[in-house]
Enzyme design. Structure first.
Site, PDB file in Angstrom:
ATOM      1  N   GLY A  10       0.830  -1.213   0.000  1.00  0.00           N
ATOM      2  CA  GLY A  10       0.000   0.000   0.000  1.00  0.00           C
ATOM      3  C   GLY A  10       0.857   1.253   0.000  1.00  0.00           C
ATOM      4  O   GLY A  10       2.094   1.190  -0.101  1.00  0.00           O
ATOM      5  N   PHE A  11       0.199   2.382   0.149  1.00  0.00           N
ATOM      6  CA  PHE A  11       0.897   3.682   0.139  1.00  0.00           C
ATOM      7  C   PHE A  11       1.930   3.754   1.275  1.00  0.00           C
ATOM      8  O   PHE A  11       3.137   3.840   1.027  1.00  0.00           O
ATOM      9  CB  PHE A  11      -0.175   4.785   0.229  1.00  0.00           C
ATOM     10  CG  PHE A  11       0.318   6.108   0.715  1.00  0.00           C
ATOM     11  CD1 PHE A  11       1.426   6.724   0.145  1.00  0.00           C
ATOM     12  CD2 PHE A  11      -0.343   6.767   1.765  1.00  0.00           C
ATOM     13  CE1 PHE A  11       1.874   7.954   0.608  1.00  0.00           C
ATOM     14  CE2 PHE A  11       0.100   7.991   2.219  1.00  0.00           C
ATOM     15  CZ  PHE A  11       1.213   8.584   1.655  1.00  0.00           C
ATOM     16  N   ASP A  31       0.276  -8.974   1.460  1.00  0.00           N
ATOM     17  CA  ASP A  31      -0.721  -8.041   0.906  1.00  0.00           C
ATOM     18  C   ASP A  31      -1.644  -8.799  -0.034  1.00  0.00           C
ATOM     19  O   ASP A  31      -1.184  -9.639  -0.809  1.00  0.00           O
ATOM     20  CB  ASP A  31      -0.012  -6.895   0.152  1.00  0.00           C
ATOM     21  CG  ASP A  31      -0.881  -5.652   0.085  1.00  0.00           C
ATOM     22  OD1 ASP A  31      -1.972  -5.733  -0.521  1.00  0.00           O
ATOM     23  OD2 ASP A  31      -0.496  -4.626   0.640  1.00  0.00           O
ATOM     24  N   THR A  35      -6.399  -2.805  -1.988  1.00  0.00           N
ATOM     25  CA  THR A  35      -6.254  -1.385  -2.331  1.00  0.00           C
ATOM     26  C   THR A  35      -4.800  -1.027  -2.642  1.00  0.00           C
ATOM     27  O   THR A  35      -4.498   0.134  -2.929  1.00  0.00           O
ATOM     28  CB  THR A  35      -6.744  -0.491  -1.159  1.00  0.00           C
ATOM     29  OG1 THR A  35      -6.032  -0.873   0.043  1.00  0.00           O
ATOM     30  CG2 THR A  35      -8.227  -0.656  -0.925  1.00  0.00           C
ATOM     31  N   GLY A  36      -3.904  -2.015  -2.556  1.00  0.00           N
ATOM     32  CA  GLY A  36      -2.489  -1.758  -2.851  1.00  0.00           C
ATOM     33  C   GLY A  36      -2.206  -1.936  -4.336  1.00  0.00           C
ATOM     34  O   GLY A  36      -3.071  -2.367  -5.098  1.00  0.00           O
ATOM     35  N   ASP A  56      -4.353 -12.841   1.933  1.00  0.00           N
ATOM     36  CA  ASP A  56      -5.271 -12.135   2.829  1.00  0.00           C
ATOM     37  C   ASP A  56      -4.890 -12.483   4.266  1.00  0.00           C
ATOM     38  O   ASP A  56      -4.930 -13.658   4.644  1.00  0.00           O
ATOM     39  CB  ASP A  56      -6.703 -12.591   2.513  1.00  0.00           C
ATOM     40  CG  ASP A  56      -7.732 -11.770   3.261  1.00  0.00           C
ATOM     41  OD1 ASP A  56      -7.478 -11.403   4.413  1.00  0.00           O
ATOM     42  OD2 ASP A  56      -8.803 -11.510   2.679  1.00  0.00           O
ATOM     43  N   TYR A 145     -14.738   1.591   9.552  1.00  0.00           N
ATOM     44  CA  TYR A 145     -13.302   1.861   9.703  1.00  0.00           C
ATOM     45  C   TYR A 145     -12.988   2.285  11.137  1.00  0.00           C
ATOM     46  O   TYR A 145     -12.114   1.717  11.785  1.00  0.00           O
ATOM     47  CB  TYR A 145     -12.906   2.954   8.712  1.00  0.00           C
ATOM     48  CG  TYR A 145     -11.439   3.302   8.703  1.00  0.00           C
ATOM     49  CD1 TYR A 145     -10.477   2.374   8.297  1.00  0.00           C
ATOM     50  CD2 TYR A 145     -11.000   4.579   9.078  1.00  0.00           C
ATOM     51  CE1 TYR A 145      -9.125   2.708   8.266  1.00  0.00           C
ATOM     52  CE2 TYR A 145      -9.653   4.918   9.044  1.00  0.00           C
ATOM     53  CZ  TYR A 145      -8.718   3.984   8.634  1.00  0.00           C
ATOM     54  OH  TYR A 145      -7.377   4.322   8.605  1.00  0.00           O
ATOM     55  N   LYS A 149     -10.849  -0.025  13.844  1.00  0.00           N
ATOM     56  CA  LYS A 149      -9.571   0.416  14.439  1.00  0.00           C
ATOM     57  C   LYS A 149      -9.686   0.509  15.953  1.00  0.00           C
ATOM     58  O   LYS A 149      -8.725   0.208  16.675  1.00  0.00           O
ATOM     59  CB  LYS A 149      -9.160   1.765  13.851  1.00  0.00           C
ATOM     60  CG  LYS A 149      -8.734   1.688  12.390  1.00  0.00           C
ATOM     61  CD  LYS A 149      -7.398   0.976  12.216  1.00  0.00           C
ATOM     62  CE  LYS A 149      -6.954   0.981  10.757  1.00  0.00           C
ATOM     63  NZ  LYS A 149      -5.677   0.280  10.549  1.00  0.00           N
ATOM     64  N   ARG A 186      -9.003  10.643  -1.252  1.00  0.00           N
ATOM     65  CA  ARG A 186      -8.515  11.547  -0.207  1.00  0.00           C
ATOM     66  C   ARG A 186      -8.209  12.911  -0.834  1.00  0.00           C
ATOM     67  O   ARG A 186      -7.968  13.032  -2.041  1.00  0.00           O
ATOM     68  CB  ARG A 186      -7.294  10.941   0.481  1.00  0.00           C
ATOM     69  CG  ARG A 186      -7.686   9.714   1.297  1.00  0.00           C
ATOM     70  CD  ARG A 186      -6.544   9.104   2.075  1.00  0.00           C
ATOM     71  NE  ARG A 186      -5.903   8.015   1.376  1.00  0.00           N
ATOM     72  CZ  ARG A 186      -5.150   7.092   1.960  1.00  0.00           C
ATOM     73  NH1 ARG A 186      -4.947   7.127   3.259  1.00  0.00           N
ATOM     74  NH2 ARG A 186      -4.585   6.121   1.264  1.00  0.00           N
TER      75      ARG A 186
HETATM   76  P1  NAD Z   1      -3.501   1.622   1.477  1.00  0.00           P
HETATM   77  O1  NAD Z   1      -4.888   1.271   1.120  1.00  0.00           O
HETATM   78  O2  NAD Z   1      -2.642   2.281   0.459  1.00  0.00           O
HETATM   79  O3  NAD Z   1      -2.714   0.346   2.018  1.00  0.00           O
HETATM   80  C1  NAD Z   1      -3.345  -0.699   2.719  1.00  0.00           C
HETATM   81  C2  NAD Z   1      -2.789  -2.012   2.186  1.00  0.00           C
HETATM   82  O4  NAD Z   1      -3.387  -3.101   2.920  1.00  0.00           O
HETATM   83  C3  NAD Z   1      -3.122  -2.250   0.714  1.00  0.00           C
HETATM   84  O5  NAD Z   1      -1.948  -2.605   0.016  1.00  0.00           O
HETATM   85  C4  NAD Z   1      -4.140  -3.383   0.738  1.00  0.00           C
HETATM   86  O6  NAD Z   1      -4.114  -4.173  -0.437  1.00  0.00           O
HETATM   87  C5  NAD Z   1      -3.714  -4.132   1.986  1.00  0.00           C
HETATM   88  N1  NAD Z   1      -4.768  -4.966   2.583  1.00  0.00           N
HETATM   89  C6  NAD Z   1      -6.026  -4.593   2.927  1.00  0.00           C
HETATM   90  N2  NAD Z   1      -6.702  -5.626   3.464  1.00  0.00           N
HETATM   91  C7  NAD Z   1      -5.841  -6.673   3.479  1.00  0.00           C
HETATM   92  C8  NAD Z   1      -5.945  -8.029   3.916  1.00  0.00           C
HETATM   93  N3  NAD Z   1      -7.063  -8.504   4.455  1.00  0.00           N
HETATM   94  N4  NAD Z   1      -4.864  -8.829   3.767  1.00  0.00           N
HETATM   95  C9  NAD Z   1      -3.710  -8.368   3.231  1.00  0.00           C
HETATM   96  N5  NAD Z   1      -3.561  -7.092   2.805  1.00  0.00           N
HETATM   97  C10 NAD Z   1      -4.606  -6.257   2.925  1.00  0.00           C
HETATM   98  O7  NAD Z   1      -3.607   2.535   2.797  1.00  0.00           O
HETATM   99  P2  NAD Z   1      -2.487   3.384   3.531  1.00  0.00           P
HETATM  100  O8  NAD Z   1      -2.844   4.809   3.419  1.00  0.00           O
HETATM  101  O9  NAD Z   1      -1.147   2.955   3.112  1.00  0.00           O
HETATM  102  O10 NAD Z   1      -2.741   2.948   5.047  1.00  0.00           O
HETATM  103  C11 NAD Z   1      -1.935   1.948   5.666  1.00  0.00           C
HETATM  104  C12 NAD Z   1      -2.347   1.800   7.120  1.00  0.00           C
HETATM  105  O11 NAD Z   1      -2.175   3.036   7.820  1.00  0.00           O
HETATM  106  C13 NAD Z   1      -3.820   1.396   7.295  1.00  0.00           C
HETATM  107  O12 NAD Z   1      -3.917   0.477   8.355  1.00  0.00           O
HETATM  108  C14 NAD Z   1      -4.495   2.695   7.658  1.00  0.00           C
HETATM  109  O13 NAD Z   1      -5.636   2.493   8.447  1.00  0.00           O
HETATM  110  C15 NAD Z   1      -3.396   3.419   8.428  1.00  0.00           C
HETATM  111  N6  NAD Z   1      -3.574   4.870   8.348  1.00  0.00           N
HETATM  112  C16 NAD Z   1      -3.242   5.562   7.217  1.00  0.00           C
HETATM  113  C17 NAD Z   1      -3.458   6.937   7.167  1.00  0.00           C
HETATM  114  C18 NAD Z   1      -3.090   7.744   5.960  1.00  0.00           C
HETATM  115  O14 NAD Z   1      -3.285   8.972   5.980  1.00  0.00           O
HETATM  116  N7  NAD Z   1      -2.543   7.173   4.911  1.00  0.00           N
HETATM  117  C19 NAD Z   1      -4.029   7.602   8.259  1.00  0.00           C
HETATM  118  C20 NAD Z   1      -4.386   6.849   9.375  1.00  0.00           C
HETATM  119  C21 NAD Z   1      -4.134   5.490   9.426  1.00  0.00           C
END
Ligand code: NAD
Length: 318
Positions: A10-11, A31, A35-36, A56, A145, A149, A186
């Site tokens: 992911g990001f 992963d 959403t990645g 998963d 969500y 969390k 976002r």
């Molecule tokens: P993102 O969607 O880019 O990354 C999340 C990753 O998790 C993705 O690659 C997705 O494929 C993977 N994923 C989801 N469900 C899965 C599963 N069941 N099994 C395996 N992989 C799975 O989101 P992000 O922005 O990179 O966020 C990463 C984490 O940081 C998340 O837990 C999010 O709640 C937390 N977070 C992010 C932000 C932000 O501003 N980016 C803010 C608060 C919290």
């Protein structure tokens, strides 16, 4: 260290993989690409210290050999994503957190949970310290969500108390930077994509609601410091520089060098009115402070989005 990262494609997770590999660690990424993006980790495929498991984590998280740390980052994170995948979001917050905590416990590994400022809901305390319990609507449009969390925090706290697992909780505030998806809904990727393509920039409500946005490198530094410490948290990790969404939209348009109007669209339900982290705890306990100012962070992000759009266009013409 041998470090397991869930959500590593992911990001945020992919930047974390880069940083830990650069520090010499072995990274085992799980992963399911909900959403990645494969492109986020494509450059790591030839790295011998990087393992990618397309899996998963609500099913299982099995690792051969030693595990020194588990970073649980898997979860849809943008409102568009978690509202498109509401049950998957609840499952990864509940079952995914359980499986990864069990893994950390079995190996005596350090565990870091990526929680969120969304646990504060629409806050009545401003800025938000970690001692604030929040104002969350448990049946509202963001509840899949926010409550996932909150549950994952409760589970993490219980593993620490009941089993002595070496856990930490970080509450991440809005973070931005390269590798965000243009369509993740976002504010920053939306504004940048609209401005770069010459379309009107859409601001929700009257744009007076505030956000405090943190550049991804600063967040990663906070995560790495949490991992190396023995703090339990919760710890807020975010940039306290607060601005209105309208100011943010104007700044993005300006830095993109675009000449596009701003149009106002309805605000989504339960959208928080204000958001600003109190980061005294992270400053004191980790010696952490964000260092990237909003202009520099946005310029780096905009240039990445420009390059990404060019790469996508050339793929389509190939
Ligand atoms: P993102 O969607 O880019 O990354 C999340 C990753 O998790 C993705 O690659 C997705 O494929 C993977 N994923 C989801 N469900 C899965 C599963 N069941 N099994 C395996 N992989 C799975 O989101 P992000 O922005 O990179 O966020 C990463 C984490 O940081 C998340 O837990 C999010 O709640 C937390 N977070 C992010 C932000 C932000 O501003 N980016 C803010 C608060 C919290």
């Amino acid at each position: 260290m041998r470090v397991v990262i869930t959500g590593g494609a992911g990001f945020v997770g992919s930047h974390l993989c880069d940083r830990l590999l650069a520090e010499g660690h072995h990274v085992i990424c799980f992963d399911n690409f909900l959403t990645g993006r494969h492109s986020n980790v494509a450059h790591l495929r030839s790295e011998p210290r990087f393992e990618l498991h397309c899996q998963d984590v609500t099913d299982s998280v099995d690792v051969d050999g030693r595990v020194d740390a588990v970073l649980h980052f898997a979860s849809p994170a943008s409102p568009v994503d978690y509202q498109s995948f509401p049950l998957e979001t609840l499952r990864v917050g509940a079952l995914g957190t359980l499986r990864t905590l069990e893994l950390a416990e079995q190996h005596g590994a350090r565990f870091v949970l990526a929680s969120t400022s969304e646990v504060y809901g629409d806050p009545t305390v401003h800025p938000q310290p970690e001692t604030y319990w929040g104002n969350v609507n448990p049946i509202g449009p963001r509840s899949m969500y926010d409550e996932a969390k909150r549950y994952s925090e409760a589970l993490t706290t219980t593993f620490r108390a009941a089993k002595g697992t070496n856990t930490a909780i970080i509450r991440i505030f809005n973070t931005y930077g390269p590798r965000m998806r243009p369509d993740d809904g976002r504010a920053i990727p939306t504004f940048v994509t609209q401005a770069l393509s010459g379309n009107p920039v859409t601001v929700a409500g009257d744009g007076r609601q505030t956000r405090s946005v943190c550049y991804v490198d600063d967040l990663v530094e906070g995560i790495v410091r949490t991992l190396a410490s023995d703090v339990a948290g919760p710890l807020n990790i975010g940039n306290p520089h607060e601005m209105s969404v309208l100011e943010l939209a104007r700044l993005v348009i300006d830095l993109c060098g675009a000449d596009v109007p701003i149009v106002f669209v309805p605000r989504p339900g339960d959208d928080p009115m204000v958001r600003q982290p109190d980061i005294v705890r992270a400053r004191t306990e980790l010696g952490w402070n964000p260092t990237v100012d909003i202009q520099s962070g946005l310029l780096r992000t905009i240039s990445w989005f420009r390059a990404d759009a060019v790469a996508a266009a050339s793929l389509m013409t190939d």
